[in-house]
Design a protein around this motif. Sequence first.
Motif, PDB file in Angstrom:
ATOM      1  N   VAL A 135       8.007   3.753  20.065  1.00  0.00           N
ATOM      2  CA  VAL A 135       8.525   2.506  19.501  1.00  0.00           C
ATOM      3  C   VAL A 135       7.376   1.512  19.325  1.00  0.00           C
ATOM      4  CG1 VAL A 135      10.008   0.507  19.958  1.00  0.00           C
ATOM      5  CG2 VAL A 135      10.863   2.824  20.377  1.00  0.00           C
ATOM      6  N   VAL A 136       6.520   1.409  20.321  1.00  0.00           N
ATOM      7  CA  VAL A 136       5.379   0.491  20.276  1.00  0.00           C
ATOM      8  C   VAL A 136       4.409   0.891  19.162  1.00  0.00           C
ATOM      9  CG1 VAL A 136       3.322  -0.257  21.557  1.00  0.00           C
ATOM     10  CG2 VAL A 136       5.554  -0.177  22.704  1.00  0.00           C
ATOM     11  N   VAL A 137       4.041   2.163  19.119  1.00  0.00           N
ATOM     12  CA  VAL A 137       3.070   2.637  18.131  1.00  0.00           C
ATOM     13  C   VAL A 137       3.621   2.488  16.710  1.00  0.00           C
ATOM     14  CG1 VAL A 137       1.821   4.670  17.281  1.00  0.00           C
ATOM     15  CG2 VAL A 137       1.909   4.195  19.740  1.00  0.00           C
ATOM     16  N   GLU A 138       4.872   2.898  16.518  1.00  0.00           N
ATOM     17  CA  GLU A 138       5.471   2.786  15.175  1.00  0.00           C
ATOM     18  C   GLU A 138       5.550   1.330  14.732  1.00  0.00           C
ATOM     19  OE1 GLU A 138       6.449   5.096  12.917  1.00  0.00           O
ATOM     20  OE2 GLU A 138       5.708   6.716  14.194  1.00  0.00           O
ATOM     21  N   GLY A 139       5.901   0.442  15.645  1.00  0.00           N
ATOM     22  CA  GLY A 139       5.961  -0.980  15.309  1.00  0.00           C
ATOM     23  C   GLY A 139       4.601  -1.519  14.905  1.00  0.00           C
ATOM     24  N   PHE A 140       3.569  -1.145  15.665  1.00  0.00           N
ATOM     25  CA  PHE A 140       2.222  -1.592  15.334  1.00  0.00           C
ATOM     26  C   PHE A 140       1.791  -1.061  13.970  1.00  0.00           C
ATOM     27  CE2 PHE A 140      -2.270  -0.747  14.936  1.00  0.00           C
ATOM     28  CZ  PHE A 140      -2.780  -2.019  15.080  1.00  0.00           C
ATOM     29  N   LEU A 141       2.012   0.235  13.735  1.00  0.00           N
ATOM     30  CA  LEU A 141       1.579   0.824  12.470  1.00  0.00           C
ATOM     31  C   LEU A 141       2.328   0.230  11.288  1.00  0.00           C
ATOM     32  CD1 LEU A 141       1.121   4.552  13.545  1.00  0.00           C
ATOM     33  CD2 LEU A 141      -0.668   2.842  13.126  1.00  0.00           C
ATOM     34  N   ALA A 142       3.611  -0.038  11.455  1.00  0.00           N
ATOM     35  CA  ALA A 142       4.387  -0.653  10.370  1.00  0.00           C
ATOM     36  C   ALA A 142       3.790  -2.003  10.009  1.00  0.00           C
ATOM     37  CB  ALA A 142       5.846  -0.799  10.782  1.00  0.00           C
ATOM     38  N   GLU A 143       3.441  -2.776  11.018  1.00  0.00           N
ATOM     39  CA  GLU A 143       2.837  -4.092  10.761  1.00  0.00           C
ATOM     40  C   GLU A 143       1.439  -3.951  10.168  1.00  0.00           C
ATOM     41  OE1 GLU A 143       1.265  -7.843  13.380  1.00  0.00           O
ATOM     42  OE2 GLU A 143       3.149  -6.904  13.992  1.00  0.00           O
ATOM     43  N   SER A 144       0.662  -3.037  10.724  1.00  0.00           N
ATOM     44  CA  SER A 144      -0.721  -2.865  10.288  1.00  0.00           C
ATOM     45  C   SER A 144      -0.807  -2.452   8.816  1.00  0.00           C
ATOM     46  CB  SER A 144      -1.408  -1.823  11.163  1.00  0.00           C
ATOM     47  OG  SER A 144      -2.721  -1.591  10.715  1.00  0.00           O
ATOM     48  N   PHE A 145       0.083  -1.558   8.401  1.00  0.00           N
ATOM     49  CA  PHE A 145       0.037  -1.050   7.033  1.00  0.00           C
ATOM     50  C   PHE A 145       0.988  -1.779   6.093  1.00  0.00           C
ATOM     51  CE2 PHE A 145      -1.599   2.681   9.410  1.00  0.00           C
ATOM     52  CZ  PHE A 145      -2.836   2.775   8.779  1.00  0.00           C
ATOM     53  N   SER A 146       1.554  -2.899   6.541  1.00  0.00           N
ATOM     54  CA  SER A 146       2.515  -3.629   5.719  1.00  0.00           C
ATOM     55  C   SER A 146       1.885  -4.205   4.447  1.00  0.00           C
ATOM     56  CB  SER A 146       3.182  -4.749   6.522  1.00  0.00           C
ATOM     57  OG  SER A 146       2.222  -5.740   6.868  1.00  0.00           O
ATOM     58  N   GLY A 147       0.583  -4.386   4.441  1.00  0.00           N
ATOM     59  CA  GLY A 147      -0.094  -4.908   3.253  1.00  0.00           C
ATOM     60  C   GLY A 147      -0.273  -3.877   2.152  1.00  0.00           C
ATOM     61  N   LEU A 148       0.061  -2.626   2.445  1.00  0.00           N
ATOM     62  CA  LEU A 148      -0.042  -1.557   1.447  1.00  0.00           C
ATOM     63  C   LEU A 148       1.359  -1.126   1.052  1.00  0.00           C
ATOM     64  CD1 LEU A 148      -2.745   0.728   3.159  1.00  0.00           C
ATOM     65  CD2 LEU A 148      -3.112  -1.064   1.455  1.00  0.00           C
ATOM     66  N   ASP A 149       1.572  -0.923  -0.242  1.00  0.00           N
ATOM     67  CA  ASP A 149       2.881  -0.411  -0.652  1.00  0.00           C
ATOM     68  C   ASP A 149       2.897   1.109  -0.431  1.00  0.00           C
ATOM     69  OD1 ASP A 149       1.794   0.946  -2.953  1.00  0.00           O
ATOM     70  OD2 ASP A 149       2.089  -0.843  -4.191  1.00  0.00           O
ATOM     71  N   GLU A 150       4.058   1.718  -0.639  1.00  0.00           N
ATOM     72  CA  GLU A 150       4.221   3.155  -0.375  1.00  0.00           C
ATOM     73  C   GLU A 150       3.213   3.993  -1.158  1.00  0.00           C
ATOM     74  OE1 GLU A 150       5.502   6.588   1.385  1.00  0.00           O
ATOM     75  OE2 GLU A 150       6.020   4.536   1.956  1.00  0.00           O
ATOM     76  N   GLY A 151       2.996   3.658  -2.416  1.00  0.00           N
ATOM     77  CA  GLY A 151       2.035   4.393  -3.230  1.00  0.00           C
ATOM     78  C   GLY A 151       0.618   4.296  -2.694  1.00  0.00           C
ATOM     79  N   GLU A 152       0.237   3.116  -2.247  1.00  0.00           N
ATOM     80  CA  GLU A 152      -1.106   2.928  -1.682  1.00  0.00           C
ATOM     81  C   GLU A 152      -1.261   3.704  -0.374  1.00  0.00           C
ATOM     82  OE1 GLU A 152      -2.343  -1.501  -3.280  1.00  0.00           O
ATOM     83  OE2 GLU A 152      -0.817  -1.348  -1.678  1.00  0.00           O
ATOM     84  N   ARG A 153      -0.197   3.720   0.440  1.00  0.00           N
ATOM     85  CA  ARG A 153      -0.261   4.495   1.692  1.00  0.00           C
ATOM     86  C   ARG A 153      -0.398   5.980   1.388  1.00  0.00           C
ATOM     87  NH1 ARG A 153       3.775   0.620   3.291  1.00  0.00           N
ATOM     88  NH2 ARG A 153       5.407   2.179   3.002  1.00  0.00           N
ATOM     89  N   GLU A 154       0.345   6.470   0.407  1.00  0.00           N
ATOM     90  CA  GLU A 154       0.228   7.882   0.011  1.00  0.00           C
ATOM     91  C   GLU A 154      -1.180   8.188  -0.488  1.00  0.00           C
ATOM     92  OE1 GLU A 154       3.304   8.924  -2.759  1.00  0.00           O
ATOM     93  OE2 GLU A 154       4.896   8.432  -1.320  1.00  0.00           O
ATOM     94  N   THR A 155      -1.745   7.285  -1.282  1.00  0.00           N
ATOM     95  CA  THR A 155      -3.099   7.467  -1.791  1.00  0.00           C
ATOM     96  C   THR A 155      -4.102   7.492  -0.646  1.00  0.00           C
ATOM     97  OG1 THR A 155      -2.577   6.417  -3.905  1.00  0.00           O
ATOM     98  CG2 THR A 155      -4.903   6.462  -3.264  1.00  0.00           C
ATOM     99  N   LEU A 156      -3.942   6.594   0.310  1.00  0.00           N
ATOM    100  CA  LEU A 156      -4.843   6.555   1.463  1.00  0.00           C
ATOM    101  C   LEU A 156      -4.778   7.860   2.252  1.00  0.00           C
ATOM    102  CD1 LEU A 156      -6.866   5.047   3.230  1.00  0.00           C
ATOM    103  CD2 LEU A 156      -4.912   3.961   4.400  1.00  0.00           C
ATOM    104  N   VAL A 157      -3.575   8.345   2.503  1.00  0.00           N
ATOM    105  CA  VAL A 157      -3.428   9.629   3.213  1.00  0.00           C
ATOM    106  C   VAL A 157      -4.101  10.747   2.424  1.00  0.00           C
ATOM    107  CG1 VAL A 157      -1.742  11.391   3.930  1.00  0.00           C
ATOM    108  CG2 VAL A 157      -1.349   8.989   4.501  1.00  0.00           C
TER     109      VAL A 157
END
Length: 134
Positions: free
Chosen positions: A105-127
Amino acid sequence: MVTDLQTLGRAVKQAQWRHHRAVDRLLAELGTSLTQWDALRAVAQAPGASAHDLAQRTFQSDQAFGTLASRLAAQDLVTRAPGAGRRIEHRLTPAGERLLAQGTVVVEGFLAESFSGLDEGERETLVDLLGRLG
């Protein structure tokens, strides 16, 4: 514009380092660390796995993971039992399952906040881009 490769490498390492430190601080409130949580996650994903397999899954040496697994066993978070040959198999205890769930729960919450500046497409591109490096 040509990006200096050392600058690029440092930016990737810096992002990883910031994430690691921030998540470590958050998990400390639960009495664990990112390294321990990641080990619990690896055991949950591969119950009965050997220390060698788990070391590879957690990017550690066999010796480092063996030491960590001993600490987790002493805290009643994992069990270690003989398997085939010299293999030692690892499984989560109920306490390990609870700590993993709380930490997730802690890790997922942090990651959601950390990557909130990227939209889904940008996150897919980064991966995709990071995957190409490996």
